[in-house]
Design a protein around this motif. Structure first.
Motif, mmCIF file in Angstrom:
data_model
loop_
_atom_site.group_PDB
_atom_site.id
_atom_site.type_symbol
_atom_site.label_atom_id
_atom_site.label_comp_id
_atom_site.label_asym_id
_atom_site.label_seq_id
_atom_site.Cartn_x
_atom_site.Cartn_y
_atom_site.Cartn_z
ATOM 1 N N SER A 1 -33.540 -10.837 -1.103
ATOM 2 C CA SER A 1 -32.737 -10.855 0.244
ATOM 3 C C SER A 1 -31.409 -9.968 0.016
ATOM 4 O O SER A 1 -31.032 -9.606 1.056
ATOM 5 C CB SER A 1 -32.660 -12.372 0.319
ATOM 6 N N ILE A 2 -30.876 -10.112 -1.216
ATOM 7 C CA ILE A 2 -29.605 -9.497 -1.437
ATOM 8 C C ILE A 2 -29.867 -7.854 -1.144
ATOM 9 O O ILE A 2 -29.035 -7.075 -0.759
ATOM 10 C CB ILE A 2 -28.959 -9.500 -3.010
ATOM 11 N N ALA A 3 -30.912 -7.357 -1.769
ATOM 12 C CA ALA A 3 -31.284 -5.696 -1.757
ATOM 13 C C ALA A 3 -31.498 -5.700 -0.236
ATOM 14 O O ALA A 3 -30.878 -4.448 0.345
ATOM 15 C CB ALA A 3 -32.519 -5.698 -2.667
ATOM 16 N N PHE A 4 -32.125 -6.362 0.487
ATOM 17 C CA PHE A 4 -32.184 -6.223 2.049
ATOM 18 C C PHE A 4 -30.805 -5.926 2.562
ATOM 19 O O PHE A 4 -30.499 -5.180 3.310
ATOM 20 C CB PHE A 4 -32.873 -7.615 2.538
ATOM 21 N N LEU A 5 -29.857 -6.772 2.253
ATOM 22 C CA LEU A 5 -28.358 -6.719 2.724
ATOM 23 C C LEU A 5 -27.752 -5.564 2.239
ATOM 24 O O LEU A 5 -27.277 -4.913 3.117
ATOM 25 C CB LEU A 5 -27.609 -7.970 2.574
ATOM 26 N N GLN A 6 -28.081 -5.005 1.006
ATOM 27 C CA GLN A 6 -27.459 -3.780 0.486
ATOM 28 C C GLN A 6 -28.061 -2.693 1.187
ATOM 29 O O GLN A 6 -27.266 -1.612 1.385
ATOM 30 C CB GLN A 6 -27.400 -3.868 -1.075
ATOM 31 N N LEU A 7 -29.454 -2.694 1.291
ATOM 32 C CA LEU A 7 -30.001 -1.562 1.769
ATOM 33 C C LEU A 7 -29.535 -1.347 3.273
ATOM 34 O O LEU A 7 -29.510 -0.012 3.811
ATOM 35 C CB LEU A 7 -31.465 -1.376 1.872
ATOM 36 N N ARG A 8 -29.371 -2.413 4.132
ATOM 37 C CA ARG A 8 -28.812 -2.159 5.485
ATOM 38 C C ARG A 8 -27.653 -1.398 5.419
ATOM 39 O O ARG A 8 -27.220 -0.867 6.403
ATOM 40 C CB ARG A 8 -28.933 -3.940 5.997
ATOM 41 N N LYS A 9 -26.603 -2.022 4.517
ATOM 42 C CA LYS A 9 -25.193 -1.402 4.287
ATOM 43 C C LYS A 9 -25.339 -0.113 3.835
ATOM 44 O O LYS A 9 -24.649 0.881 4.497
ATOM 45 C CB LYS A 9 -24.460 -2.312 3.479
ATOM 46 N N ASN A 10 -25.917 0.195 2.760
ATOM 47 C CA ASN A 10 -25.874 1.652 2.183
ATOM 48 C C ASN A 10 -26.947 2.592 2.601
ATOM 49 O O ASN A 10 -26.693 3.670 2.360
ATOM 50 C CB ASN A 10 -26.232 1.327 0.644
ATOM 51 N N GLU A 11 -27.935 2.060 3.283
ATOM 52 C CA GLU A 11 -28.909 3.215 3.765
ATOM 53 C C GLU A 11 -29.293 2.850 5.055
ATOM 54 O O GLU A 11 -30.619 2.410 5.674
ATOM 55 C CB GLU A 11 -30.157 3.336 2.873
ATOM 56 N N PRO A 12 -28.408 2.639 6.084
ATOM 57 C CA PRO A 12 -28.619 2.336 7.599
ATOM 58 C C PRO A 12 -29.636 3.197 8.150
ATOM 59 O O PRO A 12 -30.458 2.822 9.032
ATOM 60 C CB PRO A 12 -27.470 2.461 8.180
ATOM 61 N N ASN A 13 -29.838 4.295 7.631
ATOM 62 C CA ASN A 13 -30.629 5.359 8.313
ATOM 63 C C ASN A 13 -32.169 5.368 7.680
ATOM 64 O O ASN A 13 -32.901 6.246 8.101
ATOM 65 C CB ASN A 13 -30.050 6.729 8.518
ATOM 66 N N MET A 14 -32.367 4.648 6.718
ATOM 67 C CA MET A 14 -33.638 4.543 6.125
ATOM 68 C C MET A 14 -34.696 4.215 7.206
ATOM 69 O O MET A 14 -34.690 3.249 7.890
ATOM 70 C CB MET A 14 -33.674 3.447 4.763
ATOM 71 N N PRO A 15 -35.914 4.733 7.271
ATOM 72 C CA PRO A 15 -36.893 4.383 8.243
ATOM 73 C C PRO A 15 -37.311 3.204 7.791
ATOM 74 O O PRO A 15 -37.927 2.887 6.779
ATOM 75 C CB PRO A 15 -38.014 5.670 7.968
ATOM 76 N N ARG A 16 -37.472 2.373 9.110
ATOM 77 C CA ARG A 16 -37.862 0.959 8.968
ATOM 78 C C ARG A 16 -38.871 0.790 9.937
ATOM 79 O O ARG A 16 -38.582 0.215 11.180
ATOM 80 C CB ARG A 16 -36.734 -0.063 9.127
ATOM 81 N N PRO A 17 -40.231 1.094 9.845
ATOM 82 C CA PRO A 17 -41.382 0.872 10.825
ATOM 83 C C PRO A 17 -41.055 -0.458 11.300
ATOM 84 O O PRO A 17 -41.710 -0.674 12.532
ATOM 85 C CB PRO A 17 -42.488 1.243 10.111
ATOM 86 N N PHE A 18 -40.962 -1.539 10.535
ATOM 87 C CA PHE A 18 -40.838 -2.841 10.933
ATOM 88 C C PHE A 18 -39.499 -3.360 10.807
ATOM 89 O O PHE A 18 -38.972 -3.267 9.563
ATOM 90 C CB PHE A 18 -41.841 -3.870 10.365
#
Length: 460
Positions: free
Chosen positions: A372-389
């Motif tokens: 869950s923490i990794a989810f938040l960190q990736l939303r912050k640090n890699e906002p442009n990462m492709p997220r199909p879902f």
């Protein structure tokens, strides 16, 4: 290393749903109602379902973005770092292995209901429970069967999973629908037992009962499924499991005399017999329970062996765990390791059931928290990462998953109504982390020796 992409959408859905519903609802549902009351137990599973739903949404987004075996570890490493990845993966491995061991204890418990006098060859007593040789051998035989079956490859294991999950679901529907027709709300009394404390005791068991959706990201490389569908299948399986468990709690609550809940070996089977007026239906439910044992057993050997294999590939644990079968591409040594541990579980008798639920439940919560923490960190640090879902546009899902995970973890600590039992559950939990520490030490020593040898060779 390449994996065979052989799992279809249905394979994935049945793998996850079958892992979550398994056998626990048959052997523990009476304990839930007896501990918290009919409504109290239902509230516990609703709250537990909320936790799993938010964590599941985080997993769904990350699984679609990074469809790689060892999902939990991969998410944590990319979002937070290597140390957090080890903690998450090692905690999840304990949970998976504890489920496998749980099934090795559950199987002889089922046989005891079908054949009450089959226990012979008294060995010793553990926590007031007499352990018999015949009882132990049934568990060991089951562990041997499931371990060997997984050597045939993930596709054959997935087919077994699909067939058995359909059997469980049909029998579960018979129980729930029958209770809805013949049960009486008056029989649900008492609605609450032990107040908030009773609900909390059941609540801490729910993460263990819902473990299974996280098997999906552990096998992502073996799926012939679009990344976006991985997230959808994960959430769908969680929703089905929440509905199933709440239905079972209601059925047992209104179909079993509360005076026998504490003495019955399998209250769910008694409920089935009461609903349909025949002991034959109790036998049918038990056969469904055996199917449930095999689905969980099968799914968590699959998931557990993949997480250990992925850790080995990342050089977190010895490379021995990462060895793949040359043809089937299954992690043979990891399967053998988990299967071997499950063969030891019956030696600790039936009390092992609750010990494993609690110790495994706490371990998986640490994994959920880190993801869950990794989810938040990736939303912050890699906002442009492709997220199909994508689990919504805001970060509320991640924050709620973090807060709920922490809240559940606190419930296991000393002074709380559902604190781990000393010494048994703490020994299981602490012992696992000691083993993890030793593995890290051995890897570090090997790494240092390797570097020293390279350095010496250069100076020669």
């Amino acid at each position: 290393m390449n994996k065979n992409k052989v799992l279809s959408r249905f394979d994935v859905l049945f793998l996850s749903f079958g892992a979550m519903i398994g056998w626990g609802w048959v052997v523990l549902s009476g304990n839930w109602v007896h501990t918290a009351g009919s409504v109290g137990a239902m509230i516990a599973f609703i709250v537990g379902g909320i936790l799993v739903s938010f964590v599941g949404l985080a997993y769904a987004e990350l699984s679609s973005a990074m469809p790689t075996n060892g999902g939990t570890m991969i998410f944590a490493e990319r979002g937070i770092g290597r140390k957090s990845a080890f903690i998450a993966a090692w905690g999840l491995a304990l949970c998976y292995i504890s489920v496998v061991a749980f099934e090795a204890v559950a199987l002889p418990t089922v046989v005891e209901y079908l054949f009450p006098n089959y226990k012979v060859g008294f060995m010793y007593t553990i926590n007031d429970y007499d352990v018999y040789l015949s009882w132990v051998l049934v568990g060991v035989a089951g562990a041997l069967f499931v371990t060997i079956f997984n050597f045939f490859g993930v596709k054959s294991a997935a087919f077994l999973q699909m067939v058995l999950t359909i059997v469980i679901a049909l029998i579960g529907v018979m129980l729930i629908a029958g209770a809805g027709v013949t049960g009486s709300l008056a029989d649900a009394e008492p609605l609450f037992v032990g107040g908030v404390s009773g609900i909390i005791v059941v609540l801490v068991m729910t993460p263990f009962m819902f473990v299974g959706f996280d098997v999906i990201p552990q096998t992502a490389e073996e799926m012939n499924v679009p990344p976006k569908s991985i997230g959808r299948l994960l959430i769908m399986s969680v929703a089905f499991a929440v509905i199933f468990y709440i239905g079972v709690v209601i059925a047992v609550g209104i179909a079993v005399d509360k005076s026998i809940l504490s003495t019955s070996v399998l209250p769910t089977a008694d409920a089935m017999a009461n609903i349909y007026g025949s002991d034959h239906f109790a036998t049918i439910l038990i056969l469904g329970g055996i199917a449930g044992i095999l689905t969980s057993w099968n799914a968590f050997i699959i998931g557990g062996s993949r997480i250990l294999c992925s850790m080995a590939e990342k050089e977190m644990i010895p490379a021995w765990f990462g060895r793949l079968h040359p043809k089937n591409k299954t992690p043979t040594n990891a399967i053998l390791f988990i299967g071997g541990l499950s063969m030891l579980a019956p030696l600790l008798g039936r009390p092992m059931l609750v010990w494993l639920v609690d110790a495994g439940g706490l371990a998986v919560l640490f994994a959920y928290l880190i993801v869950s923490i990794a989810f938040l960190q990736l939303r912050k640090n890699e906002p442009n990462m492709p997220r199909p879902f994508k689990a919504g546009n805001s970060n509320i899902v991640g924050w709620l998953a973090v807060l709920l995970s922490i809240g559940f973890i606190v419930l296991f600590f000393p002074g709380m109504p559902a604190a781990l039992i000393w010494p048994y559950e703490w020994v299981i939990f602490a012992g696992w982390w000691i083993i993890g520490g030793l593995l890290i030490y051995l890897k570090r020593e090997t790494y240092m020796k390797s570097n020293k040898d390279i350095s010496n060779s250069k100076t020669m």
